[in-house]
Design a protein around this motif. Structure first.
Motif, short mmCIF file in Angstrom:
data_model
loop_
_atom_site.label_atom_id
_atom_site.label_comp_id
_atom_site.label_asym_id
_atom_site.label_seq_id
_atom_site.Cartn_x
_atom_site.Cartn_y
_atom_site.Cartn_z
N PHE A 6 0.83 -1.21 0.00
CA PHE A 6 0.00 0.00 0.00
C PHE A 6 0.86 1.26 0.00
O PHE A 6 0.64 2.19 -0.77
CB PHE A 6 -0.94 0.00 1.21
CG PHE A 6 -1.73 1.27 1.35
CD1 PHE A 6 -2.84 1.50 0.56
CD2 PHE A 6 -1.35 2.24 2.27
CE1 PHE A 6 -3.56 2.67 0.68
CE2 PHE A 6 -2.06 3.42 2.38
CZ PHE A 6 -3.17 3.63 1.59
N GLN A 7 1.88 1.29 0.84
CA GLN A 7 2.76 2.46 0.92
C GLN A 7 3.50 2.68 -0.39
O GLN A 7 3.68 3.82 -0.83
CB GLN A 7 3.75 2.33 2.08
CG GLN A 7 4.56 3.58 2.34
CD GLN A 7 3.69 4.77 2.70
OE1 GLN A 7 2.81 4.68 3.53
NE2 GLN A 7 3.94 5.89 2.05
N ALA A 8 3.91 1.61 -1.04
CA ALA A 8 4.61 1.73 -2.32
C ALA A 8 3.70 2.34 -3.38
O ALA A 8 4.12 3.22 -4.15
CB ALA A 8 5.13 0.37 -2.77
N ILE A 23 -0.87 12.62 -0.64
CA ILE A 23 -2.09 11.81 -0.60
C ILE A 23 -2.18 11.25 0.81
O ILE A 23 -1.28 10.52 1.25
CB ILE A 23 -2.05 10.67 -1.63
CG1 ILE A 23 -1.92 11.24 -3.04
CG2 ILE A 23 -3.30 9.80 -1.50
CD1 ILE A 23 -1.72 10.20 -4.13
N ASP A 24 -3.25 11.59 1.51
CA ASP A 24 -3.45 11.07 2.86
C ASP A 24 -3.79 9.60 2.81
O ASP A 24 -4.33 9.09 1.83
CB ASP A 24 -4.56 11.83 3.59
CG ASP A 24 -4.17 13.25 3.94
OD1 ASP A 24 -2.98 13.60 3.81
OD2 ASP A 24 -5.05 14.02 4.35
N SER A 25 -3.51 8.91 3.89
CA SER A 25 -3.88 7.51 4.03
C SER A 25 -5.11 7.45 4.92
O SER A 25 -5.10 7.91 6.05
CB SER A 25 -2.72 6.75 4.69
OG SER A 25 -3.07 5.41 4.87
N GLY A 26 -6.20 6.92 4.35
CA GLY A 26 -7.42 6.78 5.14
C GLY A 26 -8.48 7.79 4.74
O GLY A 26 -8.75 7.99 3.56
N ALA A 27 -9.05 8.44 5.75
CA ALA A 27 -10.19 9.34 5.54
C ALA A 27 -9.83 10.55 4.70
O ALA A 27 -8.68 11.00 4.65
CB ALA A 27 -10.72 9.80 6.89
N LEU A 34 -6.43 14.67 -1.42
CA LEU A 34 -6.57 13.32 -1.93
C LEU A 34 -6.37 12.34 -0.79
O LEU A 34 -5.62 12.62 0.16
CB LEU A 34 -5.51 13.05 -3.01
CG LEU A 34 -5.54 13.91 -4.26
CD1 LEU A 34 -4.33 13.58 -5.14
CD2 LEU A 34 -6.83 13.72 -5.02
N ALA A 35 -7.00 11.19 -0.88
CA ALA A 35 -6.85 10.15 0.13
C ALA A 35 -6.92 8.78 -0.53
O ALA A 35 -7.59 8.59 -1.54
CB ALA A 35 -7.93 10.28 1.19
N MET A 36 -6.23 7.84 0.09
CA MET A 36 -6.18 6.46 -0.38
C MET A 36 -6.42 5.52 0.78
O MET A 36 -5.98 5.81 1.90
CB MET A 36 -4.75 6.18 -0.88
CG MET A 36 -4.59 5.88 -2.28
SD MET A 36 -2.84 5.55 -2.59
CE MET A 36 -2.97 5.47 -4.34
N LEU A 60 -8.91 5.38 -4.31
CA LEU A 60 -8.24 6.67 -4.45
C LEU A 60 -9.33 7.71 -4.64
O LEU A 60 -10.04 7.68 -5.64
CB LEU A 60 -7.28 6.65 -5.64
CG LEU A 60 -6.64 7.97 -6.04
CD1 LEU A 60 -5.80 8.54 -4.90
CD2 LEU A 60 -5.79 7.78 -7.28
N ASN A 61 -9.47 8.58 -3.66
CA ASN A 61 -10.53 9.59 -3.68
C ASN A 61 -9.94 10.98 -3.57
O ASN A 61 -8.83 11.16 -3.07
CB ASN A 61 -11.50 9.35 -2.51
CG ASN A 61 -12.10 7.97 -2.56
OD1 ASN A 61 -12.50 7.50 -3.60
ND2 ASN A 61 -12.16 7.32 -1.41
#
Length: 133
Positions: A6-8, A23-27, A34-36, A60-61
């Motif tokens: 996921f991090q890659a 890109i944020d992770s989560g919410a 952007l968030a993933m 990816l939002n």
């Protein structure tokens, strides 16, 4: 190992997320972000040494006060990740392919504040996980 995969993918996507910086992770972040997050996945192939090839979904939002900005950024990320010549690998795993499973599409528009446009999309990541040998 899923966290490393996921991090890659996130790190690769950040390289193509202009005009966003990260890109944020989560919410989803509060404004213009952007968030993933990691979605479902499962092995598609299993080998005699217990290695697997897995199909993993990553959402990816994004949102932005200007619709074209968020749509362009998400589209750029999807295109760039799907045409790379090589993908990362780590201890016991290797990304084989990244495909779009759901193109960036309109989700909603916030009612208050800067009335951010919200778009969502899905990436399908094919990963090889090493077996016991």
């Amino acid at each position: 190992m899923l966290d490393a995969v996921f991090q890659a993918v996130r790190d690769m996507a950040i390289a193509f997320c202009t005009p966003y910086k990260t890109i944020d992770s989560g919410a989803m972040p509060k404004d213009n972000g952007l968030a993933m997050f990691l979605g479902p996945g499962a092995p598609t192939d299993t080998y005699l040494d217990r290695a697997t090839t897995d199909s993993i979904t990553i959402a990816l939002n994004g949102k932005h006060s200007k619709q074209q900005v968020v749509l362009a950024a998400l589209s750029n990320i999807h295109h760039a990740l799907s045409v790379l010549d090589a993908y990362p690998e780590g201890d016991g795993w290797k990304i084989l392919e990244i495909e779009t499973s759901a193109r960036p599409s309109y989700v909603d528009r916030e009612d208050s504040g800067s009335k951010q446009w919200i778009y969502g999309s899905l990436l399908n990541v094919t990963v090889y996980f090493k077996g016991v040998c």
